[in-house]
Each structure stands twice: as C-alpha cells, then as structure tokens.
Design a protein around this motif. Structure first.
Motif, PDB file in Angstrom:
ATOM      1  N   GLU A  66       0.811  -1.212   0.000  1.00  0.00           N
ATOM      2  CA  GLU A  66       0.000   0.000   0.000  1.00  0.00           C
ATOM      3  C   GLU A  66       0.850   1.270   0.000  1.00  0.00           C
ATOM      4  OE1 GLU A  66      -0.293  -2.530   1.993  1.00  0.00           O
ATOM      5  OE2 GLU A  66      -2.382  -3.239   2.079  1.00  0.00           O
ATOM      6  N   GLU A  67       2.141   1.135   0.300  1.00  0.00           N
ATOM      7  CA  GLU A  67       3.021   2.299   0.357  1.00  0.00           C
ATOM      8  C   GLU A  67       3.769   2.534  -0.958  1.00  0.00           C
ATOM      9  OE1 GLU A  67       4.459   2.541   4.938  1.00  0.00           O
ATOM     10  OE2 GLU A  67       5.155   0.773   3.827  1.00  0.00           O
ATOM     11  N   ALA A  68       3.753   1.556  -1.848  1.00  0.00           N
ATOM     12  CA  ALA A  68       4.469   1.682  -3.119  1.00  0.00           C
ATOM     13  C   ALA A  68       3.703   2.588  -4.074  1.00  0.00           C
ATOM     14  CB  ALA A  68       4.669   0.303  -3.742  1.00  0.00           C
ATOM     15  N   PHE A  69       4.413   3.214  -4.987  1.00  0.00           N
ATOM     16  CA  PHE A  69       3.786   4.237  -5.817  1.00  0.00           C
ATOM     17  C   PHE A  69       2.631   3.737  -6.687  1.00  0.00           C
ATOM     18  CE2 PHE A  69       7.187   2.936  -8.794  1.00  0.00           C
ATOM     19  CZ  PHE A  69       6.524   2.899 -10.000  1.00  0.00           C
ATOM     20  N   PRO A  70       2.599   2.469  -7.169  1.00  0.00           N
ATOM     21  CA  PRO A  70       1.408   2.055  -7.915  1.00  0.00           C
ATOM     22  C   PRO A  70       0.135   2.101  -7.070  1.00  0.00           C
ATOM     23  CG  PRO A  70       3.243   0.599  -8.421  1.00  0.00           C
ATOM     24  CD  PRO A  70       3.678   1.454  -7.251  1.00  0.00           C
ATOM     25  N   ALA A  71       0.218   1.711  -5.804  1.00  0.00           N
ATOM     26  CA  ALA A  71      -0.942   1.792  -4.931  1.00  0.00           C
ATOM     27  C   ALA A  71      -1.320   3.242  -4.650  1.00  0.00           C
ATOM     28  CB  ALA A  71      -0.670   1.049  -3.620  1.00  0.00           C
ATOM     29  N   LEU A  72      -0.322   4.105  -4.558  1.00  0.00           N
ATOM     30  CA  LEU A  72      -0.600   5.528  -4.334  1.00  0.00           C
ATOM     31  C   LEU A  72      -1.278   6.141  -5.562  1.00  0.00           C
ATOM     32  CD1 LEU A  72       2.735   6.606  -2.590  1.00  0.00           C
ATOM     33  CD2 LEU A  72       0.590   5.872  -1.520  1.00  0.00           C
ATOM     34  N   ILE A  73      -0.899   5.684  -6.746  1.00  0.00           N
ATOM     35  CA  ILE A  73      -1.590   6.113  -7.960  1.00  0.00           C
ATOM     36  C   ILE A  73      -3.049   5.666  -7.905  1.00  0.00           C
ATOM     37  CG2 ILE A  73      -1.795   5.700 -10.441  1.00  0.00           C
ATOM     38  CD1 ILE A  73       0.418   7.639  -9.898  1.00  0.00           C
ATOM     39  N   GLN A  74      -3.292   4.449  -7.421  1.00  0.00           N
ATOM     40  CA  GLN A  74      -4.674   3.970  -7.278  1.00  0.00           C
ATOM     41  C   GLN A  74      -5.473   4.886  -6.363  1.00  0.00           C
ATOM     42  OE1 GLN A  74      -6.278   0.779  -8.651  1.00  0.00           O
ATOM     43  NE2 GLN A  74      -7.759   2.411  -8.282  1.00  0.00           N
ATOM     44  N   ASN A  75      -4.864   5.302  -5.258  1.00  0.00           N
ATOM     45  CA  ASN A  75      -5.544   6.221  -4.344  1.00  0.00           C
ATOM     46  C   ASN A  75      -5.894   7.524  -5.044  1.00  0.00           C
ATOM     47  OD1 ASN A  75      -5.194   4.294  -2.367  1.00  0.00           O
ATOM     48  ND2 ASN A  75      -3.406   5.288  -1.452  1.00  0.00           N
ATOM     49  N   ARG A  76      -4.988   8.030  -5.848  1.00  0.00           N
ATOM     50  CA  ARG A  76      -5.228   9.284  -6.567  1.00  0.00           C
ATOM     51  C   ARG A  76      -6.382   9.114  -7.564  1.00  0.00           C
ATOM     52  NH1 ARG A  76      -1.789  13.488  -7.872  1.00  0.00           N
ATOM     53  NH2 ARG A  76      -1.281  13.376  -5.646  1.00  0.00           N
ATOM     54  N   LEU A  77      -6.362   8.013  -8.286  1.00  0.00           N
ATOM     55  CA  LEU A  77      -7.429   7.745  -9.245  1.00  0.00           C
ATOM     56  C   LEU A  77      -8.782   7.640  -8.568  1.00  0.00           C
ATOM     57  CD1 LEU A  77      -5.515   5.043 -11.307  1.00  0.00           C
ATOM     58  CD2 LEU A  77      -6.180   7.292 -12.179  1.00  0.00           C
ATOM     59  N   ASP A  78      -8.811   6.932  -7.436  1.00  0.00           N
ATOM     60  CA  ASP A  78     -10.063   6.779  -6.694  1.00  0.00           C
ATOM     61  C   ASP A  78     -10.576   8.116  -6.198  1.00  0.00           C
ATOM     62  OD1 ASP A  78      -9.913   4.078  -7.154  1.00  0.00           O
ATOM     63  OD2 ASP A  78      -9.196   3.566  -5.149  1.00  0.00           O
ATOM     64  N   SER A  79      -9.658   8.957  -5.736  1.00  0.00           N
ATOM     65  CA  SER A  79     -10.073  10.257  -5.209  1.00  0.00           C
ATOM     66  C   SER A  79     -10.675  11.141  -6.296  1.00  0.00           C
ATOM     67  CB  SER A  79      -8.874  10.971  -4.570  1.00  0.00           C
ATOM     68  OG  SER A  79      -7.949  11.413  -5.555  1.00  0.00           O
ATOM     69  N   LEU A  80     -10.313  10.879  -7.546  1.00  0.00           N
ATOM     70  CA  LEU A  80     -10.830  11.644  -8.682  1.00  0.00           C
ATOM     71  C   LEU A  80     -11.990  10.929  -9.371  1.00  0.00           C
ATOM     72  CD1 LEU A  80      -7.405  12.746 -10.230  1.00  0.00           C
ATOM     73  CD2 LEU A  80      -8.993  14.169  -8.903  1.00  0.00           C
ATOM     74  N   ASN A  81     -12.433   9.807  -8.771  1.00  0.00           N
ATOM     75  CA  ASN A  81     -13.538   9.019  -9.323  1.00  0.00           C
ATOM     76  C   ASN A  81     -13.267   8.570 -10.764  1.00  0.00           C
ATOM     77  OD1 ASN A  81     -15.252   9.180  -6.985  1.00  0.00           O
ATOM     78  ND2 ASN A  81     -15.719  11.298  -7.558  1.00  0.00           N
ATOM     79  N   LEU A  82     -12.035   8.188 -11.025  1.00  0.00           N
ATOM     80  CA  LEU A  82     -11.655   7.677 -12.336  1.00  0.00           C
ATOM     81  C   LEU A  82     -11.663   6.157 -12.294  1.00  0.00           C
ATOM     82  CD1 LEU A  82      -8.710  10.138 -13.078  1.00  0.00           C
ATOM     83  CD2 LEU A  82     -11.000  10.193 -14.071  1.00  0.00           C
ATOM     84  N   ASN A  83     -12.294   5.551 -13.264  1.00  0.00           N
ATOM     85  CA  ASN A  83     -12.517   4.097 -13.245  1.00  0.00           C
ATOM     86  C   ASN A  83     -11.325   3.327 -13.799  1.00  0.00           C
ATOM     87  OD1 ASN A  83     -15.127   4.357 -12.150  1.00  0.00           O
ATOM     88  ND2 ASN A  83     -15.971   4.766 -14.186  1.00  0.00           N
ATOM     89  N   TYR A  84     -10.282   3.276 -13.000  1.00  0.00           N
ATOM     90  CA  TYR A  84      -9.086   2.525 -13.353  1.00  0.00           C
ATOM     91  C   TYR A  84      -8.697   1.618 -12.190  1.00  0.00           C
ATOM     92  CZ  TYR A  84      -8.138   5.506 -17.423  1.00  0.00           C
ATOM     93  OH  TYR A  84      -8.214   6.156 -18.620  1.00  0.00           O
ATOM     94  N   THR A  85      -8.129   0.475 -12.535  1.00  0.00           N
ATOM     95  CA  THR A  85      -7.538  -0.418 -11.543  1.00  0.00           C
ATOM     96  C   THR A  85      -6.054  -0.548 -11.846  1.00  0.00           C
ATOM     97  OG1 THR A  85      -9.556  -1.696 -11.201  1.00  0.00           O
ATOM     98  CG2 THR A  85      -7.484  -2.757 -10.609  1.00  0.00           C
ATOM     99  N   THR A  86      -5.213  -0.282 -10.853  1.00  0.00           N
ATOM    100  CA  THR A  86      -3.770  -0.410 -11.043  1.00  0.00           C
ATOM    101  C   THR A  86      -3.311  -1.809 -10.646  1.00  0.00           C
ATOM    102  OG1 THR A  86      -3.284   0.428  -8.818  1.00  0.00           O
ATOM    103  CG2 THR A  86      -3.384   2.038 -10.594  1.00  0.00           C
ATOM    104  N   LEU A  87      -2.451  -2.390 -11.450  1.00  0.00           N
ATOM    105  CA  LEU A  87      -1.909  -3.715 -11.193  1.00  0.00           C
ATOM    106  C   LEU A  87      -0.395  -3.610 -11.064  1.00  0.00           C
ATOM    107  CD1 LEU A  87      -3.936  -5.791 -13.803  1.00  0.00           C
ATOM    108  CD2 LEU A  87      -4.557  -5.212 -11.460  1.00  0.00           C
TER     109      LEU A  87
END
Length: 229
Positions: A66-87
């Motif tokens: 959860e601390e790595a940058f891909p997970a942080l990108i997921q948090n950013r996407l979620d906060s903007l209500n963008l429908n993406y899933t990071t893998l």
C-alpha cells in the motif's frame, strides 16, 4: 478497499508464477494464499487497467504494498472518481531480459495503460547498453502487438557513475531516445527529487522510503494524468 485487495492479489499472483529467483520478502508473502477464483474475479473487473511493469522500485521493496507508488496512484485515481484499476507487476531484481521473458504471461489480460519501469538493474550490473536498449524496444513492440490501443509510458532511469562516465551518460540517453522513437510519453527520471537524498531512501541508499514513494508517485502522475483524464 475492494480495489486495493485486487491490487494485492495480482501482485502476489505475478510473483508466485514468475521464474525469477530473487528472495521473497515479508510484504510479498502476506497474501500468498491467492486462489484461482480471486484471480478470475480480477480479470472480470470492468475498470480500465493500468499495469506497472518493473523491478523492485515498482514492487515497493522493503515496504507494504500500500506504500508503493502504484498503490498511491490507485488512491489518486479513486479520489478523482476515475474508473481505473492499477496492477503491480514489479519484481525485485528484474532486468530487461527477465521482464521480456515473463511479459507474455503478464499480457494475457487486457491492459489499457502499460507503464514500463525497467533498466536500473541492467545499469547497476553493467549489462551492455545495446542489450538493454534492444530488450526495452522488444517489450514495447510486444505490448503494441498484443493490443495496439494500449498506451505505453516509459520511466526514465539514471545510475551512479560506478561504470564510468561514458556508460552512465549513454545509459541515461536510452530512455528519451526510445520514447522519441516510439512516440510514447516519458517520465524523465522516475526517482527525481528522491535519488541521493538519505532520508527519502532505505538504508541501502537505492530504494525509496514510503515518503520517497509519495514523490515518485507525483513524478509518475505528471506523465499519466493527461492520459487518464
């Protein structure tokens, strides 16, 4: 929370099926009971998919996922209500050759955005520059072949001058040259404002701390934002 669980499941699934022989770390073992059903649920996800394909920098070496940058990108996407899933398909110790070898399996699913972060281990090992360049180009070509609509972002990397100034200079040029040749966005230097700063790196001086990953996330976001919006 559901998206985060999917993120974690995919990371572990990639790790378990990789042929790499790097040591396992605690954060890679936390959800090692991943089942086929869970992976099937992931592949049924209707969100667009952003796949981070890299080495220990992507994997978040020494940190929780959860601390790595891909997970942080997921948090950013979620906060903007963008429908993406990071893998997160980062694997510690990975070289461009290793990444090329496992790419076909990773691309078995549909990927909308492919973020390529490999090459640092090549540079640290002194692998011939033409091999690194060729492997990265082959990865780009294979992603395009699998799905011509996949957007590719290349993460630029730099290395310490251990291999000599000429090697270091030519290594740095690989990434902008490939980005220009393939007309793909470039993250100029993934570790900008992080590399060489002791309090933003673990004791090894190479891998970012959780705070360092926050900055790395912003570096990635600059290249990614225009695509996802």
């Amino acid at each position: 929370m559901q998206t985060l669980l999917k993120f974690r499941y995919f990371f572990i699934f990639c790790f378990l099926f990789s042929c790499a022989d790097t040591p396992k770390k605690n954060n890679e073992l936390e959800t090692s009971d991943t089942s086929n059903t869970e992976v099937e649920k992931l592949t049924e996800n209707k969100n667009k998919v952003i796949l981070f394909f890299g080495d220990s920098l992507t994997a978040g070496y020494g940190l929780e996922l959860e601390e790595a940058f891909p997970a942080l990108i997921q948090n950013r996407l979620d906060s903007l209500n963008l429908n993406y899933t990071t893998l997160n398909s980062g694997l510690s110790g990975e070289t461009t050759a290793g990444g090329l070898n496992r790419l076909n399996w990773v691309l078995n699913q549909k990927v909308d955005i492919f973020i390529l972060e490999l090459g640092a281990n090549d540079g640290l090992r002194g692998i011939p520059l033409d091999q690194t360049r060729s492997n990265l180009q082959s990865i780009i070509d294979l992603v395009k072949k699998k799905n011509s609509n996949t957007k590719i972002i290349l993460a630029g990397m730099q290395i310490p001058p251990n291999m000599g100034p000429e090697y270091t200079k030519e290594f740095r040029k690989i990434f902008p040259d490939l980005a220009a040749k393939n007309k793909i966005p470039l993250i100029p230097f993934l570790l900008e404002n992080v590399a060489g700063i002791p309090n933003l790196n673990l004791e090894d001086g190479i891998h970012p701390t959780a705070e360092g990953h926050q900055i790395v996330m912003e570096n990635v976001w600059k290249a990614l934002e225009g695509i996802v919006k």
